[in-house]
Design an enzyme around this catalytic site. Structure first.
Site, PDB file in Angstrom:
ATOM      1  N   HIS A  17       4.392   8.533   4.666  1.00 39.68           N
ATOM      2  CA  HIS A  17       5.487   8.193   5.584  1.00 39.68           C
ATOM      3  C   HIS A  17       5.220   8.809   6.964  1.00 39.68           C
ATOM      4  CE1 HIS A  17       8.232   8.139   1.791  1.00 39.68           C
ATOM      5  NE2 HIS A  17       8.004   6.891   2.132  1.00 39.68           N
ATOM      6  N   LYS A  41      18.121   4.989  -6.981  1.00 33.29           N
ATOM      7  CA  LYS A  41      19.024   5.441  -8.045  1.00 33.29           C
ATOM      8  C   LYS A  41      18.619   6.857  -8.412  1.00 33.29           C
ATOM      9  CE  LYS A  41      19.569   0.927 -10.087  1.00 33.29           C
ATOM     10  NZ  LYS A  41      18.643   0.088 -10.833  1.00 33.29           N
ATOM     11  N   ARG A  90       0.950  -0.602   1.723  1.00 30.50           N
ATOM     12  CA  ARG A  90      -0.072   0.145   0.998  1.00 30.50           C
ATOM     13  C   ARG A  90      -1.066  -0.753   0.292  1.00 30.50           C
ATOM     14  NH1 ARG A  90       4.434   3.841  -1.618  1.00 30.50           N
ATOM     15  NH2 ARG A  90       5.447   1.855  -1.239  1.00 30.50           N
ATOM     16  N   SER A 128       6.798   8.339  -3.004  1.00 29.13           N
ATOM     17  CA  SER A 128       7.728   9.430  -3.314  1.00 29.13           C
ATOM     18  C   SER A 128       7.795   9.643  -4.824  1.00 29.13           C
ATOM     19  CB  SER A 128       9.121   9.110  -2.771  1.00 29.13           C
ATOM     20  OG  SER A 128       9.080   9.010  -1.374  1.00 29.13           O
TER      21      SER A 128
HETATM   22  P1  ADP Z   1       8.462   4.866  -1.530  1.00 30.23           P
HETATM   23  O1  ADP Z   1       7.930   3.481  -1.726  1.00 30.23           O
HETATM   24  O2  ADP Z   1       7.402   5.924  -1.397  1.00 30.23           O
HETATM   25  O3  ADP Z   1       9.586   5.264  -2.411  1.00 30.23           O
HETATM   26  P2  ADP Z   1      10.213   4.348   0.750  1.00 30.23           P
HETATM   27  O4  ADP Z   1      11.138   3.357   0.194  1.00 30.23           O
HETATM   28  O5  ADP Z   1      10.830   5.572   1.315  1.00 30.23           O
HETATM   29  O6  ADP Z   1       9.040   4.879  -0.122  1.00 30.23           O
HETATM   30  O7  ADP Z   1       9.273   3.634   1.817  1.00 30.23           O
HETATM   31  C1  ADP Z   1       9.613   3.338   3.123  1.00 30.23           C
HETATM   32  C2  ADP Z   1       8.488   2.604   3.789  1.00 30.23           C
HETATM   33  O8  ADP Z   1       7.331   3.428   3.818  1.00 30.23           O
HETATM   34  C3  ADP Z   1       8.026   1.315   3.119  1.00 30.23           C
HETATM   35  O9  ADP Z   1       7.664   0.398   4.138  1.00 30.23           O
HETATM   36  C4  ADP Z   1       6.781   1.712   2.374  1.00 30.23           C
HETATM   37  O10 ADP Z   1       5.892   0.644   2.230  1.00 30.23           O
HETATM   38  C5  ADP Z   1       6.217   2.741   3.323  1.00 30.23           C
HETATM   39  N1  ADP Z   1       5.353   3.702   2.654  1.00 30.23           N
HETATM   40  C6  ADP Z   1       5.645   4.425   1.565  1.00 30.23           C
HETATM   41  N2  ADP Z   1       4.608   5.207   1.209  1.00 30.23           N
HETATM   42  C7  ADP Z   1       3.614   4.947   2.119  1.00 30.23           C
HETATM   43  C8  ADP Z   1       2.273   5.420   2.282  1.00 30.23           C
HETATM   44  N3  ADP Z   1       1.736   6.273   1.407  1.00 30.23           N
HETATM   45  N4  ADP Z   1       1.555   4.935   3.319  1.00 30.23           N
HETATM   46  C9  ADP Z   1       2.105   4.035   4.167  1.00 30.23           C
HETATM   47  N5  ADP Z   1       3.348   3.549   4.059  1.00 30.23           N
HETATM   48  C10 ADP Z   1       4.107   3.992   3.051  1.00 30.23           C
END
Ligand code: ADP
Length: 161
Positions: A17, A41, A90, A128
């Site tokens: 992120h 959730k 990703r 995450s």
């Molecule tokens: P996760 O999928 O890790 O639970 P989030 O819902 O918080 O994460 O993701 C928010 C945004 O960050 C999404 O666009 C997701 O594709 C992107 N994202 C999550 N992890 C990565 C990563 N390792 N590298 C690049 N973008 C990421």
């Protein structure tokens, strides 16, 4: 001012992120990291905790701010117009859902574009959920989350360094 909105659950923020936030911050005048309410959730961290962790990590990035929103992302974007949504991609597996979301957001708000940044090769495996799983086993998190929040993630999962 051109603004990027980076939405997600950030439960917790990972190095993947942060990589997207830094890159967006170098392209746009302003980046708003938007922690979406009810996006996960049984979250590990409360909304306020997630915001606090992100703020700690981005404190030196002057054009990044952190907000929360409980409605539709397209509505949030409307409040910050002109803005684009930034998302990290990703793998092909992210593509379908992200593409669908981008089209829905555009349907709701035709002025709203979504820009995809390719995940850094180093972080394509990172999510995450992976972080939470590793934390449960007390693994070394230094390759996964920013150092400022490692202790918080371990403590939440019942492990301490
Ligand atoms: P996760 O999928 O890790 O639970 P989030 O819902 O918080 O994460 O993701 C928010 C945004 O960050 C999404 O666009 C997701 O594709 C992107 N994202 C999550 N992890 C990565 C990563 N390792 N590298 C690049 N973008 C990421």
């Amino acid at each position: 001012m051109n603004t990027a909105i980076y939405p997600g659950s950030f439960d917790p923020i990972t190095l993947g992120h942060l990589n997207i936030i830094r890159r967006a911050a170098s392209i746009f005048d302003k980046v708003i990291v938007c922690v979406m309410v009810n996006s996960v959730k049984n979250p590990m961290f409360t909304l306020d905790e997630r915001v606090e962790l992100i703020n700690r990590v981005v404190s030196r990035l002057n054009n990044v701010q952190v907000e929360t929103f409980s409605g539709l992302l397209a509505e949030f974007a409307e409040q910050h117009e002109p803005a684009v949504i930034v998302k990290g991609l990703r793998a092909v597996s992210d593509f379908e859902a992200e593409f669908q979301m981008a089209l829905i957001n555009k349907k709701i708000n035709p002025k709203l574009d979504t820009l995809f940044l390719t995940a850094s090769e180093k972080y394509t495996y990172l999510s995450s959920s992976v972080v939470k799983e590793m934390a449960r086993y007390g693994a070394d998190l230094s390759e996964f989350v920013p150092y400022e929040i490692i202790d918080d993630v371990l403590a939440k999962s019942g492990n301490r360094r």
